[in-house]
Write an enzyme that holds these catalytic residues in place. Sequence first.
Site, PDB file in Angstrom:
ATOM      1  N   ASP A 298       0.860  -1.169   0.000  1.00 25.55           N
ATOM      2  CA  ASP A 298       0.000   0.000   0.000  1.00 25.55           C
ATOM      3  C   ASP A 298       0.906   1.230   0.000  1.00 25.55           C
ATOM      4  OD1 ASP A 298      -2.134   1.688  -0.083  1.00 25.55           O
ATOM      5  OD2 ASP A 298      -3.215   0.786   1.577  1.00 25.55           O
TER       6      ASP A 298
HETATM    7  C1  BGC Z   1      -5.074   3.146  -0.030  1.00 24.21           C
HETATM    8  C2  BGC Z   1      -5.258   2.069  -1.070  1.00 24.21           C
HETATM    9  C3  BGC Z   1      -5.099   2.637  -2.463  1.00 24.21           C
HETATM   10  C4  BGC Z   1      -3.758   3.301  -2.563  1.00 24.21           C
HETATM   11  C5  BGC Z   1      -3.428   3.845  -3.933  1.00 24.21           C
HETATM   12  C6  BGC Z   1      -3.851   3.996  -0.271  1.00 24.21           C
HETATM   13  O1  BGC Z   1      -3.854   5.123   0.510  1.00 24.21           O
HETATM   14  O2  BGC Z   1      -5.012   2.557   1.245  1.00 24.21           O
HETATM   15  O3  BGC Z   1      -6.494   1.454  -0.902  1.00 24.21           O
HETATM   16  O4  BGC Z   1      -5.255   1.617  -3.405  1.00 24.21           O
HETATM   17  O5  BGC Z   1      -3.698   4.357  -1.626  1.00 24.21           O
HETATM   18  O6  BGC Z   1      -4.184   4.945  -4.248  1.00 24.21           O
END
Ligand code: BGC
Length: 760
Positions: A298
């Site tokens: 993440d």
């Molecule tokens: C979130 C994810 C997301 C990623 C990319 C993160 O802050 O937890 O769910 O896919 O950002 O945008």
Amino acid sequence: MKRLSLVILVLSVILGSCQSVVKSKQTTNIPSSWNVDKTIMDSKIDSLLALMTLEEKIGQTVLLTSNRDVTGPSVNKDYEKLIMEGKVGNIFNAYGADFTRKLQKLAVENTRLGIPLLFGYDVIHGHKTIFPISLGESASFDLEAIELASRIAAIEASAEGLHWTFAPMVDISRDPRWGRISEGSGEDVFYSCEVAKARVKGFQGNDLKATNTILACAKHYAAYGAAQAGRDYHTVDMSDRELRTTYLPPFKATVDAGVATFMTSFNELNGVPATGNDYLLKDILREEWGFRGFVVTDYQSINEMVPHGVVDNDKDAVEMAMNAGVDMDLQGEVYSKHLKELIDEGKVSEEKLNTAVRRVLELKFALGLFEDPYRYSNKERQKEYVMSAEHLEAARDVARKSMVLLKNDKQALPLAKNIKVALIGPLGNTERDMIGSWSGAGKHKDDPVTVLEGFIEKIGKENVTYVQGTKLSRYMKRSDKQSRKGFSEAIAAAKKADVIVAAMGELQNMSGEASSRTDLDLPGNQQELLKELKKLGKPIILVLLNGRPLTLEWENNNMDAILEAWFPGTMGGHAIADIVFGDANPSGKLPITFPRSLGQVPIYYNMKNTGRPIDPSRKINTYKSMYLDNPNTPLYPFGYGLSYTSFEYENLMLSTDTITNTQNIKVAIDVKNTGDFDGEEVVQLYIQDKIGSVTRPVRELKGFQKVLIKKGETKTVTFDVSVEDLRFYDIDMNFVAEKGAFNMFVGGDSNATITKEFNY
Ligand code: BGC
């Protein structure tokens, strides 16, 4: 002679590197949807790996955001230069046929090996045609509709050059304080597995090479929804039994459905951050489940292992993540910084890196990018499909299906079309809020149909007066003094109307990521406004727009009807009007329990009995597992939802009273539509294992069917229950069915009372 030795040298170089490449070969089965010829794929990737420098390999493990859309705390302004240098092999937050084509060109035409970029994006509940938020969509209990929503999202996203979505989010959560509960499919394990499979199928289709399918990503692995106190990113500590019983099954379901990628979660699990967690990533994901695709972090979650306190610096975090089997670094820019040095020092083997790179290249191959890197960025398809009339109609239909009628006193709904409506509330005419959080590339202005616009189209401008009445803001607290400035205008409008429709709830950014709340009542002074309106003695219909269960006891006691509309998407206003004015009959059911008060959280239907369960037939239960100031029961249970018609259940029949390893039970029940409307009902089947080697829940959902039943008609709904439905983790953590007696319950929600016993 000279020539021969040169050939031998070249061959041995190739073979040498091939050997290390060969060792990195994937052994697990390739899911059928990849639709690849393994021999051709292996030879393509072997030859590429043999040619790649260490830096080029590391580049394939790097995922950076473009500056087009930003979903986290940082952007590298030099990303275009890095693409041309082969230092970044994957880009997210870039979409649009022209833009992705332009970036792809930078990689294909400038880098030494011309390896195409992979484009990822959060295509969560739609790309530009936005469907209801995932929790809302799940309330449809309609797997075909859910799959269709993901299919349409993939068609639009792929035409705009995207190859990969960071969805489905399959985190179970039982804590509505956690804002990301809006992104999942609710509290239930069985149902969440079904939804997870439907979404993977919708995004990936049967063939990754098709230009209208994209890679799916199961996130956030794992147990992110169990954050302590519902505070986002917070600690998770749980037994292996709980992890495997509740939180892992939807992830496993995505692997079984052939999901291409996984995303790690921000949280720690039992002391080890998920992004460096050998147990999750190696033992379970790779070894037990045989997951074939690649794992991405993440947003900067490798770097976050430093503040988690398991490593002292980014470099050590990289060592931990890569050695745990994390293949790609999302926006952390630490694989690019430290991997080479770690390999030189022997702390990470080149083998490990080769494996990660192979996994990434395999999926680029499966997408057909080596044949034609531009095949997804297609202006014609973009024009034809993005927000097509067909997609908008589907969004309206799914939105209607996802709405849950929570209360309907004396048939307050549907409303006649020839009446005067006062539409009141902060969510009555807000485009942005209609599409909810993570609404991808959906336009925040113009496209989303508001409640007011939906009402106007349905009953004419002259019959609707809209007054905002009160305002909301993301950070508002109950203790903040709220203005009552808009109340008088709202009351004046209400006085002139036949009926009041209150569009209230949360702003879209009050749920979703980093949106935990400690108060689940209607925020601000919306309830105060309702109290004033109530004094007028006119019928009040509360239409809720929100991303999580709210505590609605006062509203339940005082409103004439309550419709849970979630954040319903681009066509939300039309869908709400369809339901409110009776052109559609609500059929959604709650995929999550709505508590009476926050103090009951966590509350979910499949709890354990305890040694001191209350006896509901007694008025006073002392020394029992209960609250003094509230019943144990929720306000609205899991699976609950009303219709404009009514259904009666009778004649539960079992083909046999004994399940064996080879003999299933065929279950049949008659469901009669006893009201005045045609309607759809979600018929639910629950099972209780009466005695286990470990304690068992009071009941668990094991089957459901959404059926359309015409008024006056009776349908016989059937289920097939097998020994598979009885399995659980026994005292020794074996996943087995234990002999003994079971109860089955069938009905329209998790309180279903029609029951029969059977044995295994
Ligand atoms: C979130 C994810 C997301 C990623 C990319 C993160 O802050 O937890 O769910 O896919 O950002 O945008």
